[in-house]
Design a protein around this motif. Structure first.
Motif, PDB file in Angstrom:
ATOM      1  N   ASP A  73      11.374   6.009   6.319  1.00 14.86           N
ATOM      2  CA  ASP A  73      11.235   6.626   7.442  1.00 14.86           C
ATOM      3  C   ASP A  73      11.442   5.541   8.591  1.00 14.86           C
ATOM      4  O   ASP A  73      10.899   4.681   8.833  1.00 14.86           O
ATOM      5  CB  ASP A  73       9.713   6.904   7.729  1.00 14.86           C
ATOM      6  N   ASN A  74      12.845   5.855   9.077  1.00 17.42           N
ATOM      7  CA  ASN A  74      13.327   4.834  10.050  1.00 17.42           C
ATOM      8  C   ASN A  74      12.645   4.764  11.374  1.00 17.42           C
ATOM      9  O   ASN A  74      12.428   3.644  11.831  1.00 17.42           O
ATOM     10  CB  ASN A  74      14.846   5.144  10.217  1.00 17.42           C
ATOM     11  N   ALA A  75      11.864   6.003  11.695  1.00 10.40           N
ATOM     12  CA  ALA A  75      11.192   5.782  12.698  1.00 10.40           C
ATOM     13  C   ALA A  75       9.799   5.049  12.944  1.00 10.40           C
ATOM     14  O   ALA A  75       9.310   4.744  13.819  1.00 10.40           O
ATOM     15  CB  ALA A  75      10.667   7.445  13.147  1.00 10.40           C
ATOM     16  N   LYS A  76       9.510   4.634  11.742  1.00 10.64           N
ATOM     17  CA  LYS A  76       8.115   4.039  11.401  1.00 10.64           C
ATOM     18  C   LYS A  76       8.587   2.576  10.708  1.00 10.64           C
ATOM     19  O   LYS A  76       7.698   1.858  10.247  1.00 10.64           O
ATOM     20  CB  LYS A  76       7.255   4.750  10.492  1.00 10.64           C
ATOM     21  N   ASN A  77       9.743   2.092  10.670  1.00 10.12           N
ATOM     22  CA  ASN A  77       9.982   1.065   9.926  1.00 10.12           C
ATOM     23  C   ASN A  77       9.382   0.984   8.570  1.00 10.12           C
ATOM     24  O   ASN A  77       8.938  -0.129   8.080  1.00 10.12           O
ATOM     25  CB  ASN A  77       9.761  -0.108  10.700  1.00 10.12           C
ATOM     26  N   THR A  78       9.317   1.847   7.865  1.00 10.88           N
ATOM     27  CA  THR A  78       8.515   2.098   6.607  1.00 10.88           C
ATOM     28  C   THR A  78       9.548   2.547   5.263  1.00 10.88           C
ATOM     29  O   THR A  78      10.249   3.504   5.464  1.00 10.88           O
ATOM     30  CB  THR A  78       7.256   2.904   6.801  1.00 10.88           C
ATOM     31  N   VAL A  79       9.152   1.945   4.305  1.00 12.58           N
ATOM     32  CA  VAL A  79       9.728   2.391   2.955  1.00 12.58           C
ATOM     33  C   VAL A  79       8.718   2.880   2.085  1.00 12.58           C
ATOM     34  O   VAL A  79       7.639   1.778   2.132  1.00 12.58           O
ATOM     35  CB  VAL A  79      10.582   0.873   2.220  1.00 12.58           C
ATOM     36  N   TYR A  80       8.840   3.682   1.268  1.00 15.14           N
ATOM     37  CA  TYR A  80       7.965   4.213   0.240  1.00 15.14           C
ATOM     38  C   TYR A  80       8.309   3.921  -1.086  1.00 15.14           C
ATOM     39  O   TYR A  80       9.376   3.896  -1.529  1.00 15.14           O
ATOM     40  CB  TYR A  80       7.470   5.856   0.574  1.00 15.14           C
ATOM     41  N   LEU A  81       7.395   3.896  -2.013  1.00 16.12           N
ATOM     42  CA  LEU A  81       7.749   3.931  -3.561  1.00 16.12           C
ATOM     43  C   LEU A  81       6.756   5.058  -4.063  1.00 16.12           C
ATOM     44  O   LEU A  81       5.556   4.922  -4.199  1.00 16.12           O
ATOM     45  CB  LEU A  81       7.523   2.638  -4.343  1.00 16.12           C
ATOM     46  N   GLN A  82       7.339   6.346  -4.217  1.00 12.63           N
ATOM     47  CA  GLN A  82       6.647   7.212  -5.013  1.00 12.63           C
ATOM     48  C   GLN A  82       6.746   7.078  -6.576  1.00 12.63           C
ATOM     49  O   GLN A  82       7.781   6.942  -6.936  1.00 12.63           O
ATOM     50  CB  GLN A  82       7.008   8.500  -4.741  1.00 12.63           C
ATOM     51  N   MET A  83       5.584   6.975  -7.236  1.00 12.62           N
ATOM     52  CA  MET A  83       5.345   6.493  -8.369  1.00 12.62           C
ATOM     53  C   MET A  83       4.584   7.778  -9.152  1.00 12.62           C
ATOM     54  O   MET A  83       3.646   8.037  -8.754  1.00 12.62           O
ATOM     55  CB  MET A  83       4.597   5.433  -8.898  1.00 12.62           C
ATOM     56  N   ASN A  84       5.421   8.219  -9.992  1.00 10.76           N
ATOM     57  CA  ASN A  84       5.030   9.665 -11.027  1.00 10.76           C
ATOM     58  C   ASN A  84       4.757   9.320 -12.231  1.00 10.76           C
ATOM     59  O   ASN A  84       5.492   8.186 -12.881  1.00 10.76           O
ATOM     60  CB  ASN A  84       5.599  10.892 -10.850  1.00 10.76           C
ATOM     61  N   SER A  85       3.872   9.825 -12.892  1.00 13.11           N
ATOM     62  CA  SER A  85       3.787   9.874 -14.448  1.00 13.11           C
ATOM     63  C   SER A  85       3.522   8.281 -14.843  1.00 13.11           C
ATOM     64  O   SER A  85       4.179   7.771 -15.824  1.00 13.11           O
ATOM     65  CB  SER A  85       5.201  10.478 -15.341  1.00 13.11           C
ATOM     66  N   LEU A  86       2.578   7.947 -14.195  1.00 14.33           N
ATOM     67  CA  LEU A  86       2.343   6.400 -14.351  1.00 14.33           C
ATOM     68  C   LEU A  86       1.671   6.062 -15.853  1.00 14.33           C
ATOM     69  O   LEU A  86       1.056   6.853 -16.189  1.00 14.33           O
ATOM     70  CB  LEU A  86       1.476   5.892 -13.281  1.00 14.33           C
ATOM     71  N   LYS A  87       1.977   4.967 -16.353  1.00 14.34           N
ATOM     72  CA  LYS A  87       1.736   4.481 -17.608  1.00 14.34           C
ATOM     73  C   LYS A  87       0.728   3.209 -17.428  1.00 14.34           C
ATOM     74  O   LYS A  87       1.030   2.515 -16.464  1.00 14.34           O
ATOM     75  CB  LYS A  87       3.023   4.192 -18.370  1.00 14.34           C
ATOM     76  N   ALA A  88       0.157   2.777 -18.472  1.00 15.77           N
ATOM     77  CA  ALA A  88      -0.346   1.475 -18.353  1.00 15.77           C
ATOM     78  C   ALA A  88       0.227   0.356 -18.277  1.00 15.77           C
ATOM     79  O   ALA A  88      -0.031  -0.502 -17.718  1.00 15.77           O
ATOM     80  CB  ALA A  88      -1.277   1.490 -19.827  1.00 15.77           C
ATOM     81  N   GLU A  89       1.618   0.537 -18.817  1.00 18.68           N
ATOM     82  CA  GLU A  89       2.465  -0.777 -18.634  1.00 18.68           C
ATOM     83  C   GLU A  89       3.068  -0.946 -17.131  1.00 18.68           C
ATOM     84  O   GLU A  89       3.862  -1.707 -16.788  1.00 18.68           O
ATOM     85  CB  GLU A  89       3.790  -0.514 -19.715  1.00 18.68           C
ATOM     86  N   ASP A  90       2.779   0.146 -16.186  1.00 14.82           N
ATOM     87  CA  ASP A  90       3.279   0.043 -14.857  1.00 14.82           C
ATOM     88  C   ASP A  90       2.043  -0.875 -13.900  1.00 14.82           C
ATOM     89  O   ASP A  90       2.158  -1.029 -13.061  1.00 14.82           O
ATOM     90  CB  ASP A  90       3.374   1.156 -14.360  1.00 14.82           C
ATOM     91  N   THR A  91       1.015  -1.406 -14.788  1.00 20.91           N
ATOM     92  CA  THR A  91       0.078  -2.090 -13.998  1.00 20.91           C
ATOM     93  C   THR A  91       0.591  -3.331 -13.663  1.00 20.91           C
ATOM     94  O   THR A  91       1.126  -4.226 -14.357  1.00 20.91           O
ATOM     95  CB  THR A  91      -1.209  -2.247 -15.045  1.00 20.91           C
ATOM     96  N   ALA A  92       0.357  -3.814 -12.395  1.00 17.56           N
ATOM     97  CA  ALA A  92       1.162  -4.896 -11.715  1.00 17.56           C
ATOM     98  C   ALA A  92       0.811  -4.917 -10.397  1.00 17.56           C
ATOM     99  O   ALA A  92       0.186  -4.288  -9.667  1.00 17.56           O
ATOM    100  CB  ALA A  92       2.934  -4.715 -12.127  1.00 17.56           C
ATOM    101  N   MET A  93       1.064  -6.149  -9.614  1.00 16.64           N
ATOM    102  CA  MET A  93       1.249  -6.301  -8.190  1.00 16.64           C
ATOM    103  C   MET A  93       2.317  -5.932  -7.995  1.00 16.64           C
ATOM    104  O   MET A  93       3.449  -6.356  -8.242  1.00 16.64           O
ATOM    105  CB  MET A  93       0.730  -7.769  -8.089  1.00 16.64           C
ATOM    106  N   TYR A  94       2.408  -5.125  -6.897  1.00 13.22           N
ATOM    107  CA  TYR A  94       3.732  -4.396  -6.358  1.00 13.22           C
ATOM    108  C   TYR A  94       4.000  -5.132  -4.854  1.00 13.22           C
ATOM    109  O   TYR A  94       2.983  -5.014  -4.178  1.00 13.22           O
ATOM    110  CB  TYR A  94       3.701  -2.986  -6.172  1.00 13.22           C
ATOM    111  N   TYR A  95       5.176  -5.776  -5.097  1.00 13.03           N
ATOM    112  CA  TYR A  95       5.622  -6.265  -3.565  1.00 13.03           C
ATOM    113  C   TYR A  95       6.965  -5.615  -2.730  1.00 13.03           C
ATOM    114  O   TYR A  95       7.722  -5.086  -3.737  1.00 13.03           O
ATOM    115  CB  TYR A  95       6.125  -7.865  -4.107  1.00 13.03           C
ATOM    116  N   CYS A  96       6.642  -5.618  -1.913  1.00 12.25           N
ATOM    117  CA  CYS A  96       7.699  -5.015  -0.829  1.00 12.25           C
ATOM    118  C   CYS A  96       8.519  -6.313  -0.374  1.00 12.25           C
ATOM    119  O   CYS A  96       7.955  -7.452  -0.206  1.00 12.25           O
ATOM    120  CB  CYS A  96       7.294  -4.468   0.346  1.00 12.25           C
TER     121      CYS A  96
END
Length: 125
Positions: A73-96
């Motif tokens: 969203d350029n108006a908000k200087n924001t980037v998103y990460l939509q994560m679906n069908s999450l699995k246990a192995e997705d457990t982590a610290m997520y960094y931008c």
């Protein structure tokens, strides 16, 4: 002053969804690439997804392909990460992260020069 601020992490059951947000300072957002990395306990940090801010072209590492979507969203200087069908192995610290030069498709973390503090994602099975 923080350049990148992540939010949206939390705990979710397997199969659920989360949307991470990263608000960047105007300077950082306008550099070149914005992206997401993650680091699980005992593992190296790995790339997830990235995009050229000016054209919206997105790239996905193996970890993010298929279930994750990066958007902006350029108006908000924001980037998103939509994560679906999450699995246990997705457990982590997520960094931008952001990089001012080079290809967005390259996820060598030492080439990315701006980093947020991270937001924790925990997926229970």
């Amino acid at each position: 002053q923080e350049q990148l601020v992540e939010s949206g992490g939390g705990s979710v059951q397997a199969g659920g969804s989360l949307r991470l947000s990263c608000v960047a300072s105007p300077y950082v957002y306008g550099t070149n690439c914005m992206g997401w990395f993650r680091q699980a306990p005992g593992k190296e940090r790995e790339g997830v997804a990235s995009m050229y801010v000016d054209r919206g072209s997105a790239y996905y590492a193996a970890s993010g392909r298929g279930r994750f979507t990066i958007s902006q969203d350029n108006a908000k200087n924001t980037v998103y990460l939509q994560m679906n069908s999450l699995k246990a192995e997705d457990t982590a610290m997520y960094y931008c992260a952001a990089r001012s030069e080079g290809s967005c498709a390259i996820f060598r973390d030492y080439e990315w020069n701006y980093w947020g503090q991270g937001t924790q994602v925990t997926v229970s099975s």
